[in-house]
Design a protein around this motif. Sequence first.
Motif, PDB file in Angstrom:
ATOM      1  N   ALA A 107       3.048  -3.818   1.681  1.00  0.00           N
ATOM      2  CA  ALA A 107       2.646  -4.023   3.667  1.00  0.00           C
ATOM      3  C   ALA A 107       3.364  -3.520   4.087  1.00  0.00           C
ATOM      4  CB  ALA A 107       2.756  -5.843   3.648  1.00  0.00           C
ATOM      5  N   THR A 108       4.552  -2.801   3.477  1.00  0.00           N
ATOM      6  CA  THR A 108       5.946  -2.444   4.488  1.00  0.00           C
ATOM      7  C   THR A 108       5.745  -1.437   4.124  1.00  0.00           C
ATOM      8  OG1 THR A 108       7.320  -3.955   2.988  1.00  0.00           O
ATOM      9  CG2 THR A 108       5.752  -5.225   4.994  1.00  0.00           C
ATOM     10  N   ALA A 109       5.935  -1.090   3.173  1.00  0.00           N
ATOM     11  CA  ALA A 109       7.160   0.104   2.452  1.00  0.00           C
ATOM     12  C   ALA A 109       5.768   2.011   3.879  1.00  0.00           C
ATOM     13  CB  ALA A 109       5.998   0.831   1.508  1.00  0.00           C
ATOM     14  N   THR A 110       6.964   2.019   4.107  1.00  0.00           N
ATOM     15  CA  THR A 110       6.736   3.688   4.983  1.00  0.00           C
ATOM     16  C   THR A 110       6.040   4.699   3.657  1.00  0.00           C
ATOM     17  OG1 THR A 110       8.975   3.148   6.117  1.00  0.00           O
ATOM     18  CG2 THR A 110       8.377   5.758   6.217  1.00  0.00           C
ATOM     19  N   LEU A 133      -6.022  -1.496  -0.049  1.00  0.00           N
ATOM     20  CA  LEU A 133      -5.629  -1.813  -1.144  1.00  0.00           C
ATOM     21  C   LEU A 133      -4.374  -2.879  -1.253  1.00  0.00           C
ATOM     22  CD1 LEU A 133      -3.622  -0.286  -3.276  1.00  0.00           C
ATOM     23  CD2 LEU A 133      -2.258   0.556  -1.878  1.00  0.00           C
ATOM     24  N   LEU A 134      -4.104  -3.462  -0.494  1.00  0.00           N
ATOM     25  CA  LEU A 134      -3.809  -4.902  -0.675  1.00  0.00           C
ATOM     26  C   LEU A 134      -4.670  -5.405  -0.081  1.00  0.00           C
ATOM     27  CD1 LEU A 134      -1.202  -5.995   0.562  1.00  0.00           C
ATOM     28  CD2 LEU A 134      -1.560  -6.510   2.757  1.00  0.00           C
ATOM     29  N   ALA A 179      -6.745  -3.443  -7.450  1.00  0.00           N
ATOM     30  CA  ALA A 179      -7.001  -4.107  -8.336  1.00  0.00           C
ATOM     31  C   ALA A 179      -6.298  -4.375  -9.479  1.00  0.00           C
ATOM     32  CB  ALA A 179      -8.989  -4.169  -8.283  1.00  0.00           C
ATOM     33  N   LEU A 180      -6.015  -2.846  -9.857  1.00  0.00           N
ATOM     34  CA  LEU A 180      -5.389  -2.772 -10.933  1.00  0.00           C
ATOM     35  C   LEU A 180      -4.341  -3.205 -11.138  1.00  0.00           C
ATOM     36  CD1 LEU A 180      -5.537   1.229 -12.766  1.00  0.00           C
ATOM     37  CD2 LEU A 180      -3.304  -0.237 -12.289  1.00  0.00           C
ATOM     38  N   LEU A 181      -3.643  -2.738  -9.970  1.00  0.00           N
ATOM     39  CA  LEU A 181      -2.127  -3.637  -9.822  1.00  0.00           C
ATOM     40  C   LEU A 181      -1.678  -5.316 -10.210  1.00  0.00           C
ATOM     41  CD1 LEU A 181      -0.175  -1.680  -6.498  1.00  0.00           C
ATOM     42  CD2 LEU A 181       0.668  -1.557  -8.851  1.00  0.00           C
ATOM     43  N   ALA A 182      -2.669  -5.765  -9.478  1.00  0.00           N
ATOM     44  CA  ALA A 182      -2.855  -7.027  -9.673  1.00  0.00           C
ATOM     45  C   ALA A 182      -2.989  -7.562 -10.745  1.00  0.00           C
ATOM     46  CB  ALA A 182      -4.486  -7.474  -8.886  1.00  0.00           C
ATOM     47  N   GLY A 183      -3.955  -6.940 -11.716  1.00  0.00           N
ATOM     48  CA  GLY A 183      -4.823  -7.262 -12.932  1.00  0.00           C
ATOM     49  C   GLY A 183      -3.594  -6.895 -13.935  1.00  0.00           C
ATOM     50  N   ARG A 223     -10.864   5.072  -3.514  1.00  0.00           N
ATOM     51  CA  ARG A 223     -10.426   4.824  -4.723  1.00  0.00           C
ATOM     52  C   ARG A 223      -9.673   3.354  -4.508  1.00  0.00           C
ATOM     53  NH1 ARG A 223     -10.141   7.661  -9.431  1.00  0.00           N
ATOM     54  NH2 ARG A 223     -10.494   5.823 -10.021  1.00  0.00           N
ATOM     55  N   ALA A 224      -8.984   2.869  -3.065  1.00  0.00           N
ATOM     56  CA  ALA A 224      -7.791   2.563  -3.395  1.00  0.00           C
ATOM     57  C   ALA A 224      -7.563   0.650  -3.637  1.00  0.00           C
ATOM     58  CB  ALA A 224      -7.215   2.807  -1.324  1.00  0.00           C
ATOM     59  N   ALA A 225      -9.101   0.541  -3.390  1.00  0.00           N
ATOM     60  CA  ALA A 225      -9.310  -0.972  -3.088  1.00  0.00           C
ATOM     61  C   ALA A 225      -9.343  -1.047  -5.025  1.00  0.00           C
ATOM     62  CB  ALA A 225     -10.481  -1.425  -2.937  1.00  0.00           C
TER      63      ALA A 225
END
Length: 228
Positions: A158-161, A174-175, A87-91, A81-83
């Motif tokens: 993009a960068t978080a560990t 996701l990204l 999309a939820l974050l973008a919304g 469900r990553a994608a």
Amino acid sequence: MKVGPLIVAGYDCEIFEAGPGRVVRRSRDGRSLEREAAVMRHARRHDFPTPEIYDADGPDILMERVAGPSLFEETLRVPERAAEHGALLAGLLRRLSAVRAPGWLQAAPGRPGNRLLHLDLHPGNVLLTGDGPRVVDWANAARGAPGADTACTWLILATATVAEPSLGGKRPDLLAAFLDGVDPAAARPHLRAAAERRCGERDLPAGERDEIDRFLAREAGEESEESA
């Protein structure tokens, strides 16, 4: 405020039981959380999904207890469900970009703007409830251009560990879904300021700082190619 048992402790705040459906968020260093509470009330009045605030007094916020996993936990549990989660974050960021910041809120560094910014809206700060998502931890909130918020989330995604194997290789999904739902061109001018703020966090792993440097170099190269 009178509190019950400790629920969870972070490096910045602790969360305590405070009666049915309520918790107290308490700063560990005694700093006042009244500004953070006022920001959350402002966001909620403008129909942005945050926990309800009942009271705030110095280092304590009495607030709604939100039941549900974080978006990060749910993505680890169901990487497929990553994608959808990107999309939820973008919304959520699009919704927040419609909210004018209160005049008393400090301005974010960089390009000016009058929108309410969270500046830490990542999967760990989105809780999934039966009534939809709730965005928590507004300590970095400021007034500015929406692109600054997008840049902050983009940089973290993009960068978080993270435990990459736990994501089942779905981090790029996701990204990509996140970037499809926002305006990367408006965010790029804010990436360096977002990186400086992120690198200033005291608990940031050294490896993530290196990844941020590589990310900035890649994005600078892509921007140069697009403008050529």
